[in-house]
Design an enzyme around this catalytic site. Structure first.
Site, PDB file in Angstrom:
ATOM      1  N   THR A 377     125.633 -15.215 122.119  1.00 54.04           N
ATOM      2  CA  THR A 377     127.155 -15.009 121.795  1.00 54.04           C
ATOM      3  C   THR A 377     127.869 -14.128 121.346  1.00 54.04           C
ATOM      4  O   THR A 377     126.992 -13.505 120.846  1.00 54.04           O
ATOM      5  CB  THR A 377     127.763 -16.934 121.637  1.00 54.04           C
ATOM      6  OG1 THR A 377     127.068 -17.745 122.604  1.00 54.04           O
ATOM      7  CG2 THR A 377     129.516 -16.869 121.238  1.00 54.04           C
ATOM      8  N   ASP A 419     126.402 -25.748 129.846  1.00 50.55           N
ATOM      9  CA  ASP A 419     126.881 -26.480 128.634  1.00 50.55           C
ATOM     10  C   ASP A 419     127.343 -27.774 129.422  1.00 50.55           C
ATOM     11  O   ASP A 419     127.854 -28.916 127.891  1.00 50.55           O
ATOM     12  CB  ASP A 419     127.986 -26.042 127.989  1.00 50.55           C
ATOM     13  CG  ASP A 419     127.215 -24.613 126.911  1.00 50.55           C
ATOM     14  OD1 ASP A 419     126.565 -24.281 127.038  1.00 50.55           O
ATOM     15  OD2 ASP A 419     128.184 -24.197 126.326  1.00 50.55           O
ATOM     16  N   GLY A 469     124.901 -18.673 118.541  1.00 47.27           N
ATOM     17  CA  GLY A 469     123.880 -19.371 118.071  1.00 47.27           C
ATOM     18  C   GLY A 469     124.046 -20.866 119.028  1.00 47.27           C
ATOM     19  O   GLY A 469     122.687 -21.915 118.298  1.00 47.27           O
TER      20      GLY A 469
END
Ligand code: DON
Length: 568
Positions: A377, A419, A469
Site C-alpha cells: 500500500t 480483503d 503493510g
C-alpha cells in the site's frame, strides 16, 4: 510539549533550518525540517509535486490531490487510480473529518463467488483473477475532497501528474527490478508484459525515461471532466470492456453508482493528545484507539524495548485484533452497533484486566487470522502553513494490484475483493476468517487495516502519520505514535525504532530483524510467547509540528526505496 530535538543541539538545528528555508528541500540526517509546509510520500517526485502546490498557495488537500495523482504515475506499486483508500483531514479551524474512498463489491458479486461446488475457496481466485477487482474509489475520493475542501482549480492539480506520465521520468531502481521480475515470468504475469515495455517493445530499464501516454490520456479525461471523467464516458467503457474480457463482473452501473463518503473520524485521547483515525470500513481507527485506551491502563510506562514493553504491546494487540475479526466490517451493512462500546475506557479496563503481567494469554479461540499481507500500500502525510493536514493511505491491495491493466487506459486494477472474508461461516486454522461482518454483499466495502492518523495537541496539529503493510499497519502506526507521545522520540527515531506485530492469530509475535536482542526474545519465549523474525515491519511516512518554534519535522521510513520529503 514534547521535545522533538531532545538529543540534539536545538539552537544549531533551528539556525540551520531557518537558513535552509531559503532552499526548497531541507535534508538533514534522517529528518527534514521546514517552516511552511511539507509532503512526505513514497516517491520523491510525487512529494515535490505536492510541495510545489503548497508553495503556489494551495492547501493540504490540494497538495494531497497532486501527490496522489503523481504517485499513480511514479509509484505504480501502490499509487493508484484503479484502487481505493482513506484520507483523514484536519481543517484550518481544527475540525477533523475523513473521506472514505474504499472499493466496493460489484453489484453482481455474491458471498460465495470465490467458492467451488463443494464450498471450498478456489485457490487464488480472490486475489489473482479479474473477479478480485473491486469498484475503484480513489478518483471519487480525491474529487470529493477537492469539492469540499480544495482551494486551487482541479485542473491545475492534475497537470504535474499528466506531465510526468506524458514526458516520462527516470525509472527508479526498485521499480525497474520489479519490471525485470515480471518480464522473467511472462506465463505468470501475461497482462504485465505490455505495461512494463517502452514503444520499442523493450522492458523499461533503470534510469530510462518511462513514458505512459495512455495513462496521461486517462488523467486528462479526469482533469477535464472530474469524477465523471473516470466513472462515465470512454474511461468507464474501456474499463468495463477490459475487466469483462478478463472474466470480471464490474459493470457500467457499478462505476456510475460509486460515491466516496465523508465520515466522522474515530477519536480518542492519550496523555493530553487528541488522536483522529479512520472509522469503519477501516478497522484502523477502532483498533488503534482500543490499543491506546488499553496502554493508558498501565500504572507505569514500561521501559522502551524492554521485555515488559513487548509483552504488554503483544497482549494489547492480541485483544484489539480479536475484536477486529469478530465485529468489524462496512458500517453501512452492519446489523449491530457495538463500535461505541469497544471504544470506552471501561471496556479497555475490562480487557486490560485479563492481561497477566508475566505470562502470555493462552489461545482460547478457533479463529485464525490471515497473514498474507505485505507492504504494498502507500501512505503520504502533508501539513500546510495554515495548520491544515492530510493523512492519506491508498492501495491496490497487492503490489501492482491484480497485475492487469486496460492497455488503452494505462493504469493497474486492484485486487481488493481479497480483503473480504471469502468463505462464509468458515474460520480455519489455515488462515480463513468467515465472520459475517466482512462477508461479500453487493455494494459493500471490504474491511481494511489502513490507518492514516492525525494527532493534535491543544488544538494545534502535532503529528501526521501512516504506513502500508496490510494488518501490520495498525500496529506499526500505533507504535510510531506511541514512540513520540510516550517515549519522547523525534519522528525519524519513532519511525525507525523496533516494531512488533501480533494479530491475535496466528498466535505469534513478529519482530524486525536486528531490532530485538536475543535475551529479550528468550525472556518473551519463557513467558509463553512465540516469536518470528521478519525483515521489516511498516514503511512509515510521518510529520510532526512543534508549535512553539513553528518547526515542521518529517521523515520517510528507510525501508521505502523511492520515498522523499519535500518542504519549504
Ligand atoms: O486495506 C487493507 O487493509 C489492505 N488491502 C492493505 C494492503 C496492504 O497494505 C498491502 N498488502 N497487502
Amino acid at each position: 510539549m514534547i521535545n522533538l530535538f531532545k538529543n540534539r543541539n536545538f539552537k544549531a538545528y533551528l539556525l540551520y533550518s531557518l537558513i535552509s528555508c531559503l532552499l526548497f528541500t531541507v535534508q538533514l540526517e534522517a529528518q527534514t525540517f521546514a517552516k511552511n509546509g511539507m509532503v512526505v510520500s513514497a516517491s520523491e517526485l510525487a512529494s515535490e509535486n505536492g510541495a510545489q502546490v503548497l508553495k503556489s498557495g494551495g492547501n493540504a488537500v490540494d497538495a494531497a490531490i497532486s501527490t496522489a495523482f503523481s504517485l499513480a504515475v511514479t509509484w505504480p506499486w501502490a499509487g493508484n487510480i484503479g484502487g481505493g483508500g482513506f484520507m483523514v483531514i484536519r481543517l484550518e479551524d481544527g475540525t477533523v473529518t475523513t473521506i472514505d474512498a474504499r472499493e466496493k463489491a460489484p453489484l453482481a458479486s455474491t458471498p460465495t463467488m470465490f467458492l467451488d461446488g463443494e464450498g471450498n475457496l478456489k485457490s487464488g481466485v480472490n486475489h489473482h483473477t479479474a473477479l478480485a477487482i473491486g469498484v475503484p474509489g480513489t478518483v471519487a475520493g480525491l474529487y470529493k475532497a477537492h469539492q469540499l475542501y480544495g482551494k486551487l482549480p482541479w485542473k491545475e492539480l492534475l497537470q504535474p501528474a499528466i506531465d510526468l506520465a506524458q514526458n516520462g521520468f527516470p525509472l527508479t531502481y526498485s521499480i525497474a527490478r520489479d519490471f525485470e521480475g515480471f518480464a522473467s515470468e511472462p506465463e505468470k504475469y501475461p497482462e504485465m508484459q505490455s505495461y512494463i515495455r517502452n514503444k520499442k517493445g523493450e522492458v523499461v530499464q533503470f534510469g530510462e525515461l518511462w513514458q505512459q501516454p495512455q495513462l496521461a490520456n486517462t488523467l486528462k479525461e479526469i482533469q477535464s471532466k472530474g469524477h465523471k471523467g473516470f466513472y462515465e464516458g470512454y474511461v468507464a467503457e474501456k474499463m468495463v470492456a477490459y475487466i469483462r474480457k478478463m472474466g470480471g463482473i464490474i459493470s457500467k452501473e457499478d462505476l456510475k453508482q460509486y460515491e466516496a463518503v465523508e465520515r466522522a473520524p474515530v477519536h480518542t485521547t492519550f496523555r493530553g493528545y487528541d488522536l483522529y483515525g479512520m472509522p469503519l470500513p477501516s478497522s484502523g481507527g477502532v483498533a488503534i484507539s482500543q490499543m491506546f485506551n488499553m496502554f493508558a491502563q498501565l500504572e507505569e510506562t514500561p521501559e522502551f524495548a524492554s521485555v515488559q514493553y513487548y509483552h504488554y504491546l503483544a497482549e494489547i494487540m492480541r485483544r484489539a485484533f480479536a475484536d477486529r475479526a469478530i465485529y468489524l466490517g462496512d458500517p453501512d451493512f452492519l446489523t449491530y452497533s457495538v463500535i461505541d462500546s469497544l471504544l470506552t475506557d471501561e471496556y479497555a479496563a475490562q480487557l486490560f484486566s485479563t492481561i497477566e503481567p508475566h505470562k502470555a494469554t493462552p489461545i482460547d479461540s478457533i479463529y485464525q487470522g490471515h497473514f498474507n499481507e505485505g507492504s504494498e500500500t502507500t501512505h503520504f502525510s502533508i501539513l500546510d502553513n495554515k495548520g491544515m493536514a492530510v493523512s492519506m493511505t491508498y492501495t491496490l491491495e497487492h503490489g501492482y494490484g491484480v497485475k492487469m491493466h486496460a492497455p488503452e487506459l494505462g493504469f493497474l486494477f486492484n485486487n481488493e475483493m481479497g480483503d473480504f472474508n471469502a468463505v462464509p461461516g468458515v474460520t480455519t486454522s489455515q488462515g480463513q476468517i468467515g465472520t459475517a461482518a466482512n462477508q461479500i454483499v453487493p455494494g459493500k466495502r471490504m474491511l481494511s487495516s489502513m490507518s492514516p492518523y492525525i494527532v493534535t495537541k491543544d488544538g494545534q496539529p502535532f503529528m501526521v502519520i501512516g504506513s502500508p503493510g496490510g494488518r501490520t499497519i495498525i500496529n506499526t502506526v500505533f507504535q510510531t505514535i506511541l514512540g513520540v507521545l510516550a517515549y519522547d522520540m523525534p519522528i525519524n527515531k519513532a519511525i525507525e525504532s523496533s516494531k512488533i506485530h501480533h494479530q491475535w492469530l496466528p498466535d505469534r509475535i513478529l519482530y524486525e530483524r536486528y531490532l530485538m536482542d536475543p535475551a529479550t526474545r528468550q525472556a518473551l519465549e519463557a513467558m509463553g510467547h512465540t516469536l518470528m523474525e521478519v525483515s521489516n515491519l511498516g514503511r512509515l511516512m510521518g510529520i510532526t509540528y512543534d508549535e512553539p518554534s513553528g518547526i515542521i519535522s518529517g521523515a520517510v521510513d528507510s525501508a521505502s526505496p523511492d520515498g522523499g520529503v519535500s518542504a519549504y
